[in-house]
Scaffold this active site. Structure first.
Site, PDB file in Angstrom:
ATOM      1  N   PRO A 228       0.851  -1.195   0.000  1.00 16.59           N
ATOM      2  CA  PRO A 228       0.000   0.000   0.000  1.00 16.59           C
ATOM      3  C   PRO A 228       0.881   1.238   0.000  1.00 16.59           C
ATOM      4  O   PRO A 228       1.750   1.387   0.859  1.00 16.59           O
ATOM      5  CB  PRO A 228      -0.771  -0.125   1.322  1.00 16.59           C
TER       6      PRO A 228
ATOM      7  N   GLN B  65      -6.920  -1.381   3.529  1.00 12.38           N
ATOM      8  CA  GLN B  65      -6.183  -0.995   4.729  1.00 12.38           C
ATOM      9  C   GLN B  65      -6.895   0.129   5.484  1.00 12.38           C
ATOM     10  O   GLN B  65      -7.356   1.106   4.889  1.00 12.38           O
ATOM     11  CB  GLN B  65      -4.770  -0.547   4.373  1.00 12.38           C
TER      12      GLN B  65
ATOM     13  N   ASN C 261       9.399  -6.676   3.994  1.00 15.23           N
ATOM     14  CA  ASN C 261       9.139  -5.503   3.156  1.00 15.23           C
ATOM     15  C   ASN C 261      10.280  -4.507   3.317  1.00 15.23           C
ATOM     16  O   ASN C 261      10.815  -4.350   4.409  1.00 15.23           O
ATOM     17  CB  ASN C 261       7.801  -4.872   3.573  1.00 15.23           C
ATOM     18  N   GLY C 262      10.638  -3.866   2.208  1.00 17.72           N
ATOM     19  CA  GLY C 262      11.614  -2.800   2.270  1.00 17.72           C
ATOM     20  C   GLY C 262      12.831  -3.001   1.401  1.00 17.72           C
ATOM     21  O   GLY C 262      13.540  -3.993   1.538  1.00 17.72           O
ATOM     22  N   GLU C 263      13.060  -2.043   0.472  1.00 20.70           N
ATOM     23  CA  GLU C 263      14.297  -1.947  -0.304  1.00 20.70           C
ATOM     24  C   GLU C 263      14.527  -3.125  -1.245  1.00 20.70           C
ATOM     25  O   GLU C 263      15.672  -3.515  -1.512  1.00 20.70           O
ATOM     26  CB  GLU C 263      15.489  -1.796   0.647  1.00 20.70           C
TER      27      GLU C 263
ATOM     28  N   ARG D  64       7.949   0.532  -3.800  1.00 20.63           N
ATOM     29  CA  ARG D  64       8.560   1.453  -4.767  1.00 20.63           C
ATOM     30  C   ARG D  64       9.317   0.715  -5.863  1.00 20.63           C
ATOM     31  O   ARG D  64       9.384   1.192  -7.004  1.00 20.63           O
ATOM     32  CB  ARG D  64       9.497   2.413  -4.030  1.00 20.63           C
TER      33      ARG D  64
ATOM     34  N   CYS E 250       2.898   3.646   8.761  1.00 13.24           N
ATOM     35  CA  CYS E 250       3.062   4.927   8.066  1.00 13.24           C
ATOM     36  C   CYS E 250       3.952   5.867   8.876  1.00 13.24           C
ATOM     37  O   CYS E 250       3.670   6.153  10.043  1.00 13.24           O
ATOM     38  CB  CYS E 250       1.702   5.572   7.829  1.00 13.24           C
TER      39      CYS E 250
ATOM     40  N   LYS F 157       0.356  -4.228   9.109  1.00 21.40           N
ATOM     41  CA  LYS F 157       1.665  -3.829   8.587  1.00 21.40           C
ATOM     42  C   LYS F 157       2.307  -2.903   9.605  1.00 21.40           C
ATOM     43  O   LYS F 157       1.670  -1.972  10.096  1.00 21.40           O
ATOM     44  CB  LYS F 157       1.529  -3.132   7.236  1.00 21.40           C
TER      45      LYS F 157
END
Length: 352
Positions: free
Chosen positions: A17, A78, A209-211, A234, A108, A149
């Site tokens: 999201p 969400q 999650n991440g990078e 991303r 967030c 999340k």
């Protein structure tokens, strides 16, 4: 041969999201290109009132189509907020619309969101996380999945496991962990190895999650975290074929050799040509979702992300940068080989 246990499991790839980025139009485009097992919407902000169904439908029009994107990818909706009772009431109402699942946002990092008692700031209080998850889970039908999340923490990752265990005890069915703290924002690196104790301690699925920007990142993330499931955000916006390439790599039992620069460049150029119809789909869809004056900006936003991988996107963005009208934007797109389609042909036109 890797000793990583996650390497022996196929795992899932989830679309993250991303508020203000991965709306219904981009979700449709990215999932149509393939490779995603599940998507999660932008957050619906819950404060002190019971929201009408139209609010959920505005964020997740997929609810009117069996909670799936046009290509059939399930979509969870969400919710973001800090009031357990209000979140529970809204989750119960949302559940009546038949979502593929409901997700709670504790990740967030936006200052405005955190100042208003939402997102990652709630990670300062694991007991409160438990109360929210428990209250929401009790208000929902058992058949509707509830996930969450989170990040590793606010300032430091010292309570990450405690937060994860609190959410699991509250009754969530799955947990996505962004491998950075709130204060780290999106600065590299992501601390994938810090996810391993969480995955080992919880009996529910934990998603890393991440990078993750490449197939190589995907494999390194799984090896470091020990987790089979990975959520991409991303990286997928900048490289729309990434999830598909990951899927192809998952089906192969052999470790692929790095591509030579000439072969990699030919692959990238071919991908750009294959992406042009998706740009046309996105452009048509955006015009049904936002006012005309905002549509060119949304296209430029995606092109800026795409320029990370595709030089052609950067060149197109440079030409479009001073362009502000819908008609002139369409002319530039056509001149660059984008098969611009009538807005009426967009699947989103009927719902707008």
């Amino acid at each position: 041969m890797s000793a990583d246990p996650s390497a022996r499991r196929p795992g899932r790839v989830l679309l993250a999201p991303m508020d203000g980025v991965a709306d219904v139009v981009l979700r449709a485009v990215l999932t149509r290109l393939g490779g995603f097992d599940l998507a999660v919407t932008e957050f619906v902000r819950v404060t002190s009132s019971l929201l009408p169904p139209r609010t959920f439908l505005r964020t997740a029009p997929e609810l009117e189509h069996a909670s799936c994107t046009p290509s059939g990818t399930p979509v969870r909706v969400q919710l973001l907020g800090g009031d357990a009772s209000c979140l529970a009431e809204n989750a119960a109402r949302l559940a009546e619309l038949g979502p593929a699942g409901i997700d709670l946002n504790f990740g967030c990092p936006a200052p405005t969101v955190n100042r208003h008692d939402g997102g990652a700031v709630l990670l300062n209080d694991p007991e409160r996380l438990f109360r929210i998850a428990d209250t929401v889970r009790r208000a929902m039908p058992a058949a509707v999945p509830l996930s969450a999340k989170m990040r590793l923490g606010v300032e430091a990752p010292t309570r990450a496991l405690e937060c994860a265990q609190a959410l699991a005890a509250g009754g969530i069915d799955a947990l996505v962990v962004h491998a950075r703290t709130r204060d780290e924002g999106y600065r590299p690196p992501a601390h994938w190895a810090l996810l391993a104790p969480i995955g080992a301690a919880l009996s529910i699925p934990v998603v890393a999650n991440g990078e993750v920007w490449s197939v190589e990142d995907y494999h390194r993330c799984r090896a470091a975290s020990g987790l089979a499931d990975v959520m991409i955000g991303r990286g997928a916006v900048s490289d729309p074929f990434l999830a598909r390439r990951i899927g192809e790599a998952r089906l192969s039992s052999d470790a692929s050799e790095p591509l030579s620069p000439p072969v990699a460049e030919r692959l990238r150029a071919a991908e750009w040509q294959r992406l042009l119809p998706s740009l046309a789909e996105f452009w048509a869809g955006v015009q049904t979702r936002v006012q005309a004056r905002a549509a060119p900006g949304r296209l430029k936003q995606w092109l800026k992300a795409l320029s990370v991988r595709y030089d052609e996107a950067g060149a197109l963005l440079a030409v479009l940068r001073p362009v502000t009208s819908v008609a002139a934007t369409a002319d530039v797109l056509r001149a660059h080989g984008v098969p611009v389609r009538p807005v009426a042909d967009s699947p989103f036109a009927a719902a707008s």
